[in-house]
Design a protein around this motif. Structure first.
Motif, short mmCIF file in Angstrom:
data_model
loop_
_atom_site.label_atom_id
_atom_site.label_comp_id
_atom_site.label_asym_id
_atom_site.label_seq_id
_atom_site.Cartn_x
_atom_site.Cartn_y
_atom_site.Cartn_z
N PRO A 58 -10.69 9.35 -10.49
CA PRO A 58 -10.74 8.30 -11.52
C PRO A 58 -9.35 7.68 -11.71
O PRO A 58 -8.34 8.37 -11.64
CB PRO A 58 -11.19 9.04 -12.78
N LEU A 59 -9.32 6.37 -11.92
CA LEU A 59 -8.05 5.68 -12.16
C LEU A 59 -7.96 5.24 -13.61
O LEU A 59 -8.94 4.78 -14.19
CB LEU A 59 -7.94 4.44 -11.25
N SER A 60 -6.78 5.42 -14.17
CA SER A 60 -6.54 4.90 -15.51
C SER A 60 -6.51 3.38 -15.46
O SER A 60 -6.33 2.77 -14.39
CB SER A 60 -5.21 5.42 -16.07
N ASN A 61 -6.68 2.75 -16.61
CA ASN A 61 -6.63 1.28 -16.66
C ASN A 61 -5.29 0.77 -16.16
O ASN A 61 -5.22 -0.25 -15.45
CB ASN A 61 -6.89 0.79 -18.08
N LEU A 62 -4.20 1.48 -16.50
CA LEU A 62 -2.86 1.05 -16.08
C LEU A 62 -2.74 1.09 -14.56
O LEU A 62 -2.25 0.14 -13.94
CB LEU A 62 -1.80 1.95 -16.71
N ASN A 63 -3.21 2.21 -13.97
CA ASN A 63 -3.12 2.33 -12.50
C ASN A 63 -3.97 1.28 -11.79
O ASN A 63 -3.58 0.75 -10.74
CB ASN A 63 -3.54 3.73 -12.06
N LEU A 64 -5.14 0.98 -12.35
CA LEU A 64 -5.99 -0.04 -11.75
C LEU A 64 -5.30 -1.41 -11.80
O LEU A 64 -5.33 -2.17 -10.81
CB LEU A 64 -7.34 -0.09 -12.47
N ILE A 65 -4.67 -1.70 -12.93
CA ILE A 65 -3.96 -2.98 -13.07
C ILE A 65 -2.80 -3.06 -12.09
O ILE A 65 -2.56 -4.09 -11.45
CB ILE A 65 -3.46 -3.16 -14.52
N ILE A 66 -2.10 -1.93 -11.92
CA ILE A 66 -0.97 -1.90 -10.97
C ILE A 66 -1.48 -2.15 -9.55
O ILE A 66 -0.86 -2.89 -8.77
CB ILE A 66 -0.21 -0.56 -11.06
N CYS A 67 -2.61 -1.54 -9.19
CA CYS A 67 -3.19 -1.77 -7.86
C CYS A 67 -3.51 -3.25 -7.65
O CYS A 67 -3.23 -3.82 -6.59
CB CYS A 67 -4.48 -0.96 -7.69
N ILE A 68 -4.09 -3.86 -8.68
CA ILE A 68 -4.46 -5.28 -8.58
C ILE A 68 -3.21 -6.14 -8.42
O ILE A 68 -3.15 -7.03 -7.56
CB ILE A 68 -5.28 -5.72 -9.81
N VAL A 69 -2.17 -5.84 -9.25
CA VAL A 69 -0.94 -6.63 -9.20
C VAL A 69 -0.25 -6.49 -7.85
O VAL A 69 0.17 -7.48 -7.23
CB VAL A 69 0.01 -6.21 -10.35
N LEU A 91 -5.54 5.08 -4.99
CA LEU A 91 -4.59 3.99 -5.27
C LEU A 91 -4.34 3.14 -4.02
O LEU A 91 -4.32 1.91 -4.08
CB LEU A 91 -3.27 4.58 -5.78
N VAL A 92 -4.15 3.79 -2.90
CA VAL A 92 -3.86 3.07 -1.65
C VAL A 92 -5.07 2.26 -1.21
O VAL A 92 -4.96 1.08 -0.83
CB VAL A 92 -3.43 4.05 -0.54
N PHE A 93 -6.25 2.89 -1.24
CA PHE A 93 -7.47 2.21 -0.80
C PHE A 93 -7.77 1.00 -1.69
O PHE A 93 -8.10 -0.09 -1.19
CB PHE A 93 -8.65 3.19 -0.84
N THR A 94 -7.66 1.17 -3.00
CA THR A 94 -7.93 0.07 -3.94
C THR A 94 -6.95 -1.08 -3.71
O THR A 94 -7.35 -2.25 -3.70
CB THR A 94 -7.81 0.57 -5.39
N THR A 95 -5.70 -0.76 -3.50
CA THR A 95 -4.70 -1.80 -3.22
C THR A 95 -5.04 -2.57 -1.95
O THR A 95 -4.92 -3.80 -1.90
CB THR A 95 -3.30 -1.18 -3.10
N LEU A 96 -5.48 -1.84 -0.94
CA LEU A 96 -5.86 -2.48 0.32
C LEU A 96 -7.03 -3.45 0.13
O LEU A 96 -7.02 -4.57 0.67
CB LEU A 96 -6.24 -1.43 1.36
N ALA A 148 0.83 -1.21 0.00
CA ALA A 148 0.00 0.00 0.00
C ALA A 148 0.86 1.26 0.00
O ALA A 148 0.57 2.23 -0.71
CB ALA A 148 -0.94 -0.02 1.21
N LEU A 149 1.94 1.25 0.81
CA LEU A 149 2.82 2.43 0.85
C LEU A 149 3.63 2.57 -0.44
O LEU A 149 4.01 3.69 -0.82
CB LEU A 149 3.74 2.33 2.07
N PHE A 150 3.88 1.44 -1.10
CA PHE A 150 4.51 1.52 -2.43
C PHE A 150 3.62 2.30 -3.37
O PHE A 150 4.11 3.16 -4.14
CB PHE A 150 4.76 0.11 -2.97
N MET A 151 2.31 2.04 -3.31
CA MET A 151 1.38 2.76 -4.18
C MET A 151 1.31 4.24 -3.78
O MET A 151 1.12 5.11 -4.64
CB MET A 151 -0.01 2.13 -4.10
#
Length: 829
Positions: free
Chosen positions: A798-809, A736-741, A716-719
Motif C-alpha cells: 500500500p502507498l501513502s497519499n504522499l508517496n503516491l503524489i511523489i510518484c505522480i510528480v 514506487l518504481v512501477f507506479t512511477t514508470l 524511476a531510480l530516484f524513487m
C-alpha cells in the motif's frame, strides 16, 4: 458504326442464368489455407510468446502456480491482441482485393453492359479494347486493328495479330485495336487456370522501411541476448539456483525485446491502406503506403489528369479553304471531305475519345452516311513518331477509300506539298496549338488496286487539312498544383501531345515554376549524366513515347527523388511500373495501366493525390512516434532490471516476468492503437517531404528518444533510492518504481503526440482511442494499487497519499521537460 450495327444480341438474362448453372462463373479457384491455424502458429512462434511460455513453465516447476496461471493468461491476451490486429489488417486488405477486381464489357440482350470479370459465363459475348486484358478464353467474332500480347502464356514479347475465328486467352493483354469475342472457357477451364500461372508464389522483396525496422529489431535482439546471458550468469553466481536465475534472465530478455515494432508496422500499413481506400485511393501494394509520404516529384499526364478528358472536335482547317472554322458552322465541300476522311481513318468502333468525337461530328454533318456501304480491307495500325494510322475501305463496286490521320509532322512528310503550303499549315497549327488545341493532320490517297505497300509512309497521300481538338483544364487543377508546391513536391507534365498545346495548358493553369521544355526525341539523345540534370530542371516534356517516359522516371530515381507517375494508357505502363508510386486512373485507365500501377484513383482526380500524400505523411509520422515511444519506454525497463543487479543494490531483482509483461501489455496497444489513430499535424503538408535514408531515424531523433528513456530511468531510480532512504521494504520499493514508470508512460504518450507542437496544442487533437486506452491504463494501475488480491499477486505494498503524489510528480517531471525542447524548436523555425 455502333454495337447495334454488328447485329450481335449476346446472351439473354435467362441464358446467362442457365449457362452459369451449367458451367459456373469465371472465378479461378485458389487453395485456401486455414487462416486461423496459420495465425495461431505464427503467434505461438513469436519470441515474446516463447519467453512467456518458458517463464510459465519455470513458475509451474518451482511451485508458483498463481504466477504461472497469470503468464498463461498473458499469453492468451497477447495472442488475442495479435490475432485481432492480424484480422483487422487482413480485413482491410480483403476489401482492397475486392476493389482491384477488373470489370469487362459484354453484349447482353443486344445492349452493351459492364460487369465484373468473375460474372462472365460460357457463350457470353465480350468486347475487348486496346489497353485491356482478355477476360476469358474465347474466339474472335469481329476485330479492328487487333493485336494481343501473349507473353504471359508463351513468353514471346512480340504482339500477335488476331482476326475472326482466332483463339484468345484469359490474362493476355490487348496491344492495339478492339475485338468482339465469344467466350468458350471460363475459370479453371481457361489456359491460365489450367497452368496456374497466377498461383505461383512470388517472393516479395522487403521494402526499405521494412529493412530499416528489421535491422533495428535485430540489433535489439542481439543486445537482449547479451543481457540475457549476463543476467543469468550473475544471478547464478550469487544464488547457485539455475531455474531462478533463468527466470530473472527471462525478465531481462522480455524487457529488451521490442516485439511491438513489427506489429505496429504491419498495423499502420494495412490500416493506412484501408483509410486510403475510403478516400478513393485503391492501394494495390501495401508497401506503397510507406512511400507516399516521401514523394517529392509528381509526373502528371496532361490529358484527363490536368484536363477534363472530354476531347471534342472543335476546329477544322481544310487546305483549300482560307480560314479555321468550327464543325458546327456551315461547311463547304472541302471541309466536309476533311471530316469524312478523318472518320474513315478512325476505328469503325471507336473507343478513343477523339475518334468518338470524329464519328459524332461526321454523323451530324453527313448528307448520306456511307459507313455501312464500305468494309475495311486493309489497315496500317497506329505507329511511328509522331504516330499515324491508315485505313483502306472497299465496297461492292470495288471503289476504294484510303484515309490517314496522325501527328502533323508524319502526315506532312507523307504528303505532296509545296514549301508555301507547309509553311501555311505549320503556322495555322502553331496558332491553334498556342491556344491549347491538340492537332491532327488528315490525308487521303487514290489507290486503284489491292497491292498495298508494306509501310503506310510509302503511300503518296494528298493532304486534306487539320482537325483540332480541345480538352479544357479541370477547374481545380491550379489549386492542386499549388498544394503540391506548398508541400515541397515538384510537378512535371509528361505527355505525348505537342509542345505548343502542352505549354498553352501549363500557362492556363497558372504554372508557378519557370516553364522549361524538352521533347521525347531530345531525351533519347542525352547521356545519362545530362539526362539526370534535364529530368530535374525541366518541368514540361512533350511528344513523349514509352521509352522516353521510362528514361525520365529512371533519371529522377537515380537522382534520389521519390517519384510518383500518373497515367492511364497502354504507353504509360512501363513508366508506371518503374516509378516508386505508379498512379493509374480508375475510370478511364486501361487495364494495362492499372496492372502496372501501385495506386488507382477511383475518381480520376489528381486532387485525391494531395489527400493520399497527406495520409502517407501522417502514417510515416505516426509510425515514427510509435517507435520512438517504444524506444523511450523500453530503456527504463531494461536499466531498472539490470542496474540494481549489476551494481549489487539491496533489491537486485524488483521486477519479475509478471511485472515486465504487464508493462508490455500497456505499451503494445498504446503504440499500435493510439498513435495509429493520431490526426495529421498541421505542419506536415507545408514542409518538404522527408527523404529516404538507410536508417529509419536520424541521429537527432534517436538521441532524443534515448535521452527521454534515460530521463524516465533517472526518475524511476530516484524513487528506488527514495524508498531505500525511507527504509522501505522490497514490496514498497517495487510499488514506487512501477507506479512511477506507469505514470511516466501515460505522460510520454501525451508528450510524444508531437515533437514540435506543445502538449497544450496536442490535447486539442481529436483521438477518441487516446482517452479509452489511457483510461484503461489508469484503471489497471488503480486495481493493482488498491484492490488487495491483485496487489498481493503483484507483490505490491500500500502507498501513502504522499508517496503516491511523489510518484505522480516524478513520473510527470521525467517526461514533461521535453516540452522545453519543443519550445526551443518552435522558436528557431
Amino acid at each position: 458504326m455502333k454495337i447495334e450495327d454488328l447485329h450481335i444480341k449476346g446472351l439473354s438474362t435467362e441464358e446467362v442464368i442457365e449457362s452459369r448453372n451449367l458451367y459456373g462463373n469465371n472465378k479461378i479457384s485458389i487453395e485456401k489455407k486455414n487462416h486461423i491455424l496459420t495465425v495461431m502458429v505464427d503467434v505461438l512462434s513469436e519470441p515474446m510468446i516463447l519467453l512467456l511460455l518458458a517463464a510459465a513453465f519455470i513458475y509451474f516447476v518451482t511451485g508458483h502456480s498463481g504466477d504461472a496461471i497469470f503468464m498463461i493468461a498473458a499469453i492468451i491476451l497477447v495472442a488475442a491482441i495479435s490475432i485481432f490486429q492480424d484480422h483487422k489488417s487482413k480485413t482491410a486488405l480483403e476489401h482492397l482485393k475486392e476493389l482491384i477486381q477488373p470489370d469487362c464489357k459484354v453484349i447482353r440482350d443486344g445492349k452493351e453492359d459492364k460487369i465484373p470479370i468473375n460474372d462472365l459465363v460460357i457463350h457470353d459475348v465480350a468486347i475487348v479494347e486496346e489497353g485491356g486484358t482478355i477476360p476469358a478464353d474465347g474466339k474472335v467474332l469481329n476485330s479492328y486493328d487487333f493485336t494481343v500480347n501473349e507473353s504471359l502464356l508463351t513468353g514471346e514479347s512480340l504482339s500477335v495479330a488476331k482476326s475472326s475465328e482466332d483463339d484468345v486467352y484469359r490474362g493476355t493483354q490487348v496491344s492495339s485495336g478492339m475485338a468482339v469475342i465469344k467466350v468458350s472457357a471460363i475459370g479453371d477451364k481457361t489456359q491460365i487456370g489450367k497452368i496456374g500461372i497466377h498461383l505461383k508464389e512470388i517472393k516479395r522483396e522487403p521494402s526499405l522501411l521494412q529493412i530499416q525496422i528489421n535491422r533495428f529489431v535485430k540489433g535489439m535482439v542481439i543486445i537482449g541476448t547479451l543481457f540475457f546471458i549476463l543476467v543469468w550468469v550473475l544471478n547464478f553466481l550469487k544464488s547457485n539456483d539455475a531455474l531462478d536465475s533463468l527466470l530473472k534472465a527471462l525478465t531481462m530478455a522480455m524487457s529488451v525485446l521490442p516485439e511491438e515494432i513489427p506489429v505496429a508496422f504491419t498495423t499502420f500499413m494495412a490500416i493506412g491502406a484501408y483509410r486510403l481506400m475510403n478516400m478513393g485511393v485503391i492501394v494495390k501494394d501495401v508497401k506503397t503506403v510507406e512511400t507516399l509520404g516521401m514523394a517529392d516529384v509528381i509526373c502528371a499526364d496532361k490529358t484527363g489528369t490536368l484536363t477534363i478528358n472530354q476531347m471534342k472536335l472543335a476546329r477544322i482547317y481544310a487546305l483549300n479553304s482560307s480560314k479555321v472554322v468550327s464543325p458546327q458552322e456551315a461547311l463547304n465541300d472541302s471541309e466536309r471531305k476533311l471530316i469524312e476522311m478523318a472518320m474513315w481513318a478512325s476505328e469503325p468502333l471507336p473507343y478513343d475519345p477523339m475518334e468518338k468525337s470524329i464519328h459524332d461530328t461526321y454523323s451530324s454533318i453527313c448528307i448520306k452516311d456511307r459507313r455501312n456501304d464500305y468494309k475495311m480491307i486493309h489497315e496500317y495500325p497506329l505507329e511511328g513518331t509522331p504516330p499515324m494510322m491508315t485505313h483502306i475501305y472497299g465496297n461492292k463496286k470495288s471503289e476504294i477509300i484510303t484515309a490517314a490521320k496522325g501527328g502533323l509532322e508524319s502526315i506532312i512528310a507523307c504528303s505532296d506539298l509545296t514549301t508555301t503550303q507547309i509553311n501555311e499549315i505549320t503556322n495555322i497549327a502553331e496558332d491553334l496549338s498556342n491556344e491549347g488545341y491538340r492537332i491532327l493532320g488528315v490525308a487521303h490517297a487514290d489507290l486503284q488496286n489491292t497491292n498495298f505497300p508494306t509501310d503506310q509512309r510509302e503511300i503518296n497521300f494528298s493532304f486534306l487539312g487539320l482537325i483540332a481538338f480541345y480538352d479544357p483544364p479541370k477547374d481545380n487543377i491550379s489549386s492542386v498544383i499549388t498544394a503540391f508546391k506548398n508541400a515541397g513536391i515538384r510537378t512535371k507534365i509528361i505527355t505525348g501531345d505537342n509542345k505548343n498545346t502542352t505549354l498553352a495548358i501549363a500557362r492556363k493553369i497558372g504554372w508557378k515554376d519557370p516553364i522549361s521544355h524538352a521533347s521525347g526525341d531530345m531525351i533519347m539523345k542525352q547521356s545519362d549524366e545530362n539526362l539526370e540534370e534535364i529530368a530535374i530542371t525541366t518541368s514540361v516534356f512533350s511528344r513523349m513515347f514509352p521509352e522516353a517516359k521510362l528514361k525520365i522516371i529512371n533519371a529522377l530515381k537515380s537522382s534520389g527523388r521519390i517519384v510518383a507517375m500518373t497515367g492511364d494508357g497502354v504507353n504509360d505502363g512501363p513508366a508506371l511500373k518503374a516509378a516508386h508510386i505508379g498512379v493509374a486512373m480508375g475510370r478511364r485507365g486501361t487495364e494495362i495501366a492499372k496492372s502496372s500501377a501501385s495506386l488507382i484513383l477511383k475518381d480520376d482526380d489528381l486532387a485525391t493525390m494531395i489527400d493520399a500524400i497527406s495520409m502517407g505523411r501522417r502514417i510515416h509520422s505516426n509510425l515514427k512516434k510509435a517507435i520512438r515511444y517504444i524506444i523511450s519506454i523500453h530503456i527504463p525497463i531494461i536499466l531498472i532490471v539490470s542496474i540494481p543487479l549489476i551494481l549489487g543494490w539491496v533489491y537486485p531483482n524488483i521486477f519479475s516476468p509478471v511485472h515486465v509483461i504487464t508493462l508490455e501489455l500497456i505499451m503494445g496497444p498504446t503504440c499500435s492503437i493510439i498513435f495509429e489513430n493520431e490526426p495529421i499535424e498541421k505542419n506536415l503538408m507545408v514542409n518538404p517531404p522527408k527523404s529516404f535514408t538507410l536508417n529509419f531515424f536520424n541521429y537527432q531523433e534517436l538521441l532524443g528518444s534515448t535521452i527521454q528513456g534515460l530521463a524516465i530511468t533517472i526518475g524511476a531510480l530516484f524513487m528506488y533510492h527514495y524508498a531505500l532512504r525511507d527504509s522501505s521494504d522490497e514490496d514498497t520499493t517495487r510499488t514506487l518504481v512501477f507506479t512511477t514508470l506507469v505514470i511516466a508512460n501515460i505522460f510520454l504518450t501525451l508528450v510524444n503526440r508531437s515533437f514540435y507542437y506543445s502538449i497544450v496544442t496536442t490535447l486539442k487533437y481529436k483521438n477518441n482511442l487516446l482517452i479509452l486506452m489511457l483510461s484503461l491504463t489508469i484503471g489497471l494501475l488503480a486495481m493493482m494499487l488498491f484492490f488487495v488480491p491483485v496487489r498481493k499477486f503483484f507483490e505490491f505494498a500500500p502507498l501513502s497519499n504522499l508517496n503516491l503524489i511523489i510518484c505522480i510528480v516524478i513520473g510527470i517531471a521525467s517526461v514533461i521537460w521535453y516540452e522545453l525542447v519543443k519550445l526551443a524548436r518552435r522558436m528557431h523555425t
